[in-house]
Write a protein that holds these residues in place. Structure first.
Motif, PDB file in Angstrom:
ATOM      1  N   LYS A 111      14.282   6.031  -9.885  1.00  0.00           N
ATOM      2  CA  LYS A 111      14.653   7.277 -10.189  1.00  0.00           C
ATOM      3  C   LYS A 111      14.610   8.395  -9.225  1.00  0.00           C
ATOM      4  O   LYS A 111      15.678   9.201  -8.957  1.00  0.00           O
ATOM      5  N   ARG A 112      13.770   8.269  -8.159  1.00  0.00           N
ATOM      6  CA  ARG A 112      13.644   8.962  -6.886  1.00  0.00           C
ATOM      7  C   ARG A 112      13.070   8.411  -5.659  1.00  0.00           C
ATOM      8  O   ARG A 112      11.621   8.408  -5.557  1.00  0.00           O
ATOM      9  N   PRO A 113      13.722   7.703  -5.172  1.00  0.00           N
ATOM     10  CA  PRO A 113      13.250   6.939  -3.798  1.00  0.00           C
ATOM     11  C   PRO A 113      12.284   7.716  -3.026  1.00  0.00           C
ATOM     12  O   PRO A 113      13.102   8.665  -2.412  1.00  0.00           O
ATOM     13  N   LEU A 114      11.229   7.573  -2.790  1.00  0.00           N
ATOM     14  CA  LEU A 114      10.311   8.004  -1.859  1.00  0.00           C
ATOM     15  C   LEU A 114       9.590   6.985  -1.034  1.00  0.00           C
ATOM     16  O   LEU A 114       9.269   6.160  -1.500  1.00  0.00           O
ATOM     17  N   PRO A 115       8.859   7.513   0.090  1.00  0.00           N
ATOM     18  CA  PRO A 115       8.102   6.687   0.620  1.00  0.00           C
ATOM     19  C   PRO A 115       6.717   6.201  -0.116  1.00  0.00           C
ATOM     20  O   PRO A 115       6.166   7.188  -0.516  1.00  0.00           O
ATOM     21  N   VAL A 116       6.357   5.145  -0.233  1.00  0.00           N
ATOM     22  CA  VAL A 116       5.313   4.741  -0.937  1.00  0.00           C
ATOM     23  C   VAL A 116       4.069   3.772  -0.019  1.00  0.00           C
ATOM     24  O   VAL A 116       4.606   2.823   0.741  1.00  0.00           O
ATOM     25  N   VAL A 117       3.052   4.335  -0.042  1.00  0.00           N
ATOM     26  CA  VAL A 117       1.858   3.672   0.759  1.00  0.00           C
ATOM     27  C   VAL A 117       0.928   3.229  -0.793  1.00  0.00           C
ATOM     28  O   VAL A 117       0.662   3.677  -1.657  1.00  0.00           O
ATOM     29  N   VAL A 118       0.551   1.730  -0.554  1.00  0.00           N
ATOM     30  CA  VAL A 118      -0.269   1.088  -1.594  1.00  0.00           C
ATOM     31  C   VAL A 118      -1.331   0.810  -0.990  1.00  0.00           C
ATOM     32  O   VAL A 118      -1.739   0.411   0.135  1.00  0.00           O
ATOM     33  N   VAL A 119      -2.622   0.984  -1.746  1.00  0.00           N
ATOM     34  CA  VAL A 119      -3.737   0.849  -1.427  1.00  0.00           C
ATOM     35  C   VAL A 119      -4.415  -0.326  -2.222  1.00  0.00           C
ATOM     36  O   VAL A 119      -3.971  -0.226  -3.548  1.00  0.00           O
ATOM     37  N   ILE A 120      -5.061  -1.343  -1.599  1.00  0.00           N
ATOM     38  CA  ILE A 120      -5.691  -2.281  -2.253  1.00  0.00           C
ATOM     39  C   ILE A 120      -7.021  -2.603  -1.800  1.00  0.00           C
ATOM     40  O   ILE A 120      -7.351  -1.848  -0.992  1.00  0.00           O
ATOM     41  N   SER A 121      -7.875  -3.364  -2.853  1.00  0.00           N
ATOM     42  CA  SER A 121      -9.191  -3.262  -2.634  1.00  0.00           C
ATOM     43  C   SER A 121      -9.427  -4.518  -1.709  1.00  0.00           C
ATOM     44  O   SER A 121     -10.670  -4.571  -1.130  1.00  0.00           O
ATOM     45  N   GLU A 122      -8.946  -5.570  -1.717  1.00  0.00           N
ATOM     46  CA  GLU A 122      -8.891  -6.797  -0.824  1.00  0.00           C
ATOM     47  C   GLU A 122      -7.664  -7.647  -0.458  1.00  0.00           C
ATOM     48  O   GLU A 122      -6.587  -7.199  -1.263  1.00  0.00           O
ATOM     49  N   LEU A 123      -7.496  -8.088   0.652  1.00  0.00           N
ATOM     50  CA  LEU A 123      -6.440  -8.618   1.080  1.00  0.00           C
ATOM     51  C   LEU A 123      -5.682  -9.769   0.111  1.00  0.00           C
ATOM     52  O   LEU A 123      -6.715 -10.728  -0.037  1.00  0.00           O
ATOM     53  N   ASP A 124      -4.838  -9.571  -0.284  1.00  0.00           N
ATOM     54  CA  ASP A 124      -3.925 -10.793  -1.256  1.00  0.00           C
ATOM     55  C   ASP A 124      -2.718 -10.609  -1.028  1.00  0.00           C
ATOM     56  O   ASP A 124      -1.792  -9.729  -1.242  1.00  0.00           O
ATOM     57  N   GLU A 125      -2.247 -11.783  -0.068  1.00  0.00           N
ATOM     58  CA  GLU A 125      -1.042 -11.755   0.053  1.00  0.00           C
ATOM     59  C   GLU A 125       0.054 -11.577  -0.879  1.00  0.00           C
ATOM     60  O   GLU A 125       1.217 -10.971  -0.682  1.00  0.00           O
ATOM     61  N   GLU A 126       0.012 -12.297  -1.807  1.00  0.00           N
ATOM     62  CA  GLU A 126       0.703 -12.127  -2.996  1.00  0.00           C
ATOM     63  C   GLU A 126       1.041 -10.652  -3.790  1.00  0.00           C
ATOM     64  O   GLU A 126       2.174 -10.411  -4.041  1.00  0.00           O
ATOM     65  N   LEU A 127      -0.214 -10.262  -3.622  1.00  0.00           N
ATOM     66  CA  LEU A 127      -0.015  -8.792  -4.236  1.00  0.00           C
ATOM     67  C   LEU A 127       0.735  -7.768  -3.281  1.00  0.00           C
ATOM     68  O   LEU A 127       1.513  -6.990  -3.800  1.00  0.00           O
TER      69      LEU A 127
END
Length: 153
Positions: free
Chosen positions: A80-96
């Motif tokens: 819909k509206r491409p914007l820069p996205v930062v994802v925050v994760i709780s633990e290192l998970d390569e697949e996620l």
């Protein structure tokens, strides 16, 4: 779309059901001169806000819970509206991490030590998004030139 490449005056929106993490990120970003446009705990409210906003934001999404739902949000925003996205994760998970990048995220940060890391990740996401937008525009220009060339021949 042109994004600021400095922290000062960069606008961010934060989605996290973890209120303390949300406040921590907002505080770190504000200290660095960012403008926090919104803090959300509900996915749909953030989607509606970002989609309707005339201003560009770096979108920070905590996917520690409701992973699939939040990955869908990122995909939807990217369409819909491409914007820069930062994802925050709780633990290192390569697949996620791979799935988040495929959904449209430009950077990933883990919760331990969020402070300065979220600021750096926001800058990286803004730069990567700007670069991606320029490349996509260049591809479109090249496609148009190729079509013109086909007509000439």
């Amino acid at each position: 779309m042109r994004l600021h490449t400095q922290m000062s005056s960069m606008r961010v929106c934060i989605l996290s059901s973890d209120k303390s993490a949300c406040e921590s990120m907002a505080m770190s970003l504000t200290k660095r001169g960012c403008i926090v446009g919104g803090q959300f705990s509900e996915t749909q409210r953030m989607f509606d806000f970002v989609s309707a906003s005339a201003l560009d934001h770096v979108v920070i999404v905590d996917i520690s819970d409701q992973r699939e739902h939040k990955l869908q949000l990122i995909r939807g925003l990217h369409i819909k509206r491409p914007l820069p996205v930062v994802v925050v994760i709780s633990e290192l998970d390569e697949e996620l991490i791979a799935r988040a990048i495929e959904a449209g995220a430009q950077d990933v940060v883990s919760k331990p030590g969020l402070g300065e890391n979220i600021c750096a990740a926001s800058l990286v996401a803004a730069h990567q998004h700007s670069k991606q937008s320029r490349l996509e525009a260049e591809v479109e220009q090249l496609k148009a030139k190729l079509e013109e060339r086909k007509l000439i021949e």
